[in-house]
Enzyme design. Structure first.
Site, PDB file in Angstrom:
ATOM      1  N   GLY A  31       0.815  -1.206   0.000  1.00 64.45           N
ATOM      2  CA  GLY A  31       0.000   0.000   0.000  1.00 64.45           C
ATOM      3  C   GLY A  31       0.850   1.258   0.000  1.00 64.45           C
ATOM      4  O   GLY A  31       2.035   1.218  -0.308  1.00 64.45           O
ATOM      5  N   HIS A  37       4.627   2.103  -8.102  1.00 62.59           N
ATOM      6  CA  HIS A  37       3.661   0.995  -8.138  1.00 62.59           C
ATOM      7  C   HIS A  37       2.821   1.058  -9.420  1.00 62.59           C
ATOM      8  O   HIS A  37       2.511   0.032 -10.012  1.00 62.59           O
ATOM      9  CB  HIS A  37       2.723   1.070  -6.926  1.00 62.59           C
ATOM     10  CG  HIS A  37       3.398   0.839  -5.616  1.00 62.59           C
ATOM     11  ND1 HIS A  37       3.574   1.837  -4.686  1.00 62.59           N
ATOM     12  CD2 HIS A  37       3.943  -0.271  -5.067  1.00 62.59           C
ATOM     13  CE1 HIS A  37       4.184   1.350  -3.632  1.00 62.59           C
ATOM     14  NE2 HIS A  37       4.428   0.072  -3.829  1.00 62.59           N
TER      15      HIS A  37
END
Ligand code: PAF
Length: 304
Positions: A31, A37
């Site tokens: 996260g 990402h």
């Protein structure tokens, strides 16, 4: 985008995708997602028809004095980024879903994990490999994408896949950087303004290594010495945990740059422990040309 929290539900989604003849690409994360990402998710999308991502802050890979309890988190932003990148399924399990209280089996690697971060974070890679093995078993991807910023982690996952026969292709994707060269990392959020500026010393030292190599220097002690000097210059002070030159294949220290060599470092800047690396020199095992150090490649390697 489907969001699932249980192992059974994730397995069901993957089985469905497979029944539909889809190849599954997977990006595991903890996260606090950022542009790095997003780039992994895009690479997964190119390699597969169905993209799964996971968000799980894995307690097993944090030491007792590390940042597990304060690891950055922004679930709403993460969901928006995953939707924006066209993720098909997001797996967000609770700790109790992933780990039985009396668990007693783990994945241990005994060679590539010995040096670099492994020497400073006992048990870290055991925790990483264990959770990645579990995630591979749950998501059952055809392709999984890891960032080169965590080069040792990525090489260890490749080794695990090879040695334990996971039917997964591991892609190592280039590091995404801020305009001043700082590698994107969720932990950059820990930096105050002066520390943030100072943090560019990591990538600056890697560019210096590449420049010295391009000028003909092959002695890693000489290159590492110049990197240390360059990192030490400036305010606020930073603490070098390690600066090392290792063989890309074995991650063992090398005295000369004769094969693809990973220059890797971990530096504490204020409250943040930052890592970065660059692959320099030689021809890759696949016969590719040397990588550009600030945009390292090995964008698509599987071990052996
Ligand atoms: O790189 C990370 O975010 C983690 O180490 C990973 C691969 C998701 C395992 O927890």
């Amino acid at each position: 985008m489907k969001i699932v929290g249980t192992v059974a539900a994730m397995r069901g989604v993957s089985a469905g995708a497979r029944r539909d003849g889809k190849r599954i690409g997977f990006v595991p994360t903890m996260g606090a997602l950022h542009a790095g990402h997003c780039s992994l998710l895009r690479i997964a999308r190119q390699a597969a028809d169905f993209v799964a991502a996971s968000i799980f802050v894995n307690p097993a890979q944090f030491g007792p004095d590390e940042d597990y309890t304060r690891y950055p988190s922004d679930a709403a932003r993460d969901l928006a980024l995953c939707r924006g990148e066209g993720v098909d399924c997001l797996f967000m399990p609770a700790v109790a879903e992933m780990y039985a209280p009396d668990r007693s089996v783990a994945v241990e690697e005994t060679a590539l994990s010995a040096g670099l971060c492994g020497a400073f974070r006992p048990g870290h890679f055991r925790g990483v490999l264990t959770v990645v093995a579990k995630l591979f078993n749950i998501v059952q991807p055809d392709v999984a994408v890891f960032g080169q910023k965590d080069a040792q982690q990525a090489r260890l996952v490749q080794r695990m896949v090879r040695d334990l026969d996971f039917p997964v292709r591991v892609v190592i994707a280039p590091t995404v950087r801020e305009p001043d060269g700082l590698a994107m990392s969720s932990r950059n959020a820990y930096l105050g303004p002066a520390e943030r500026k100072r943090a560019a010393c990591l990538s600056r030292s890697l560019r210096l290594a590449a420049k010295l190599h391009a000028a003909g220097e092959r002695d890693t002690a000489a290159i590492l010495g110049r990197m240390r000097e360059s990192i030490a210059k400036g305010e606020p002070p930073v603490t070098i945990e390690y600066v090392a030159a290792v063989d890309w294949e074995t991650l063992a220290p090398v005295a000369r740059v004769e094969r693809p060599t990973l220059f890797a470092l971990a530096v504490r800047v204020g409250p943040a422990r930052l890592i970065d690396n660059a692959l320099v020199g030689g021809v890759t095992p696949e016969g590719r040309p040397p990588c550009r150090p600030t945009i390292p490649c090995h964008g698509d390697t599987t071990e052996d």
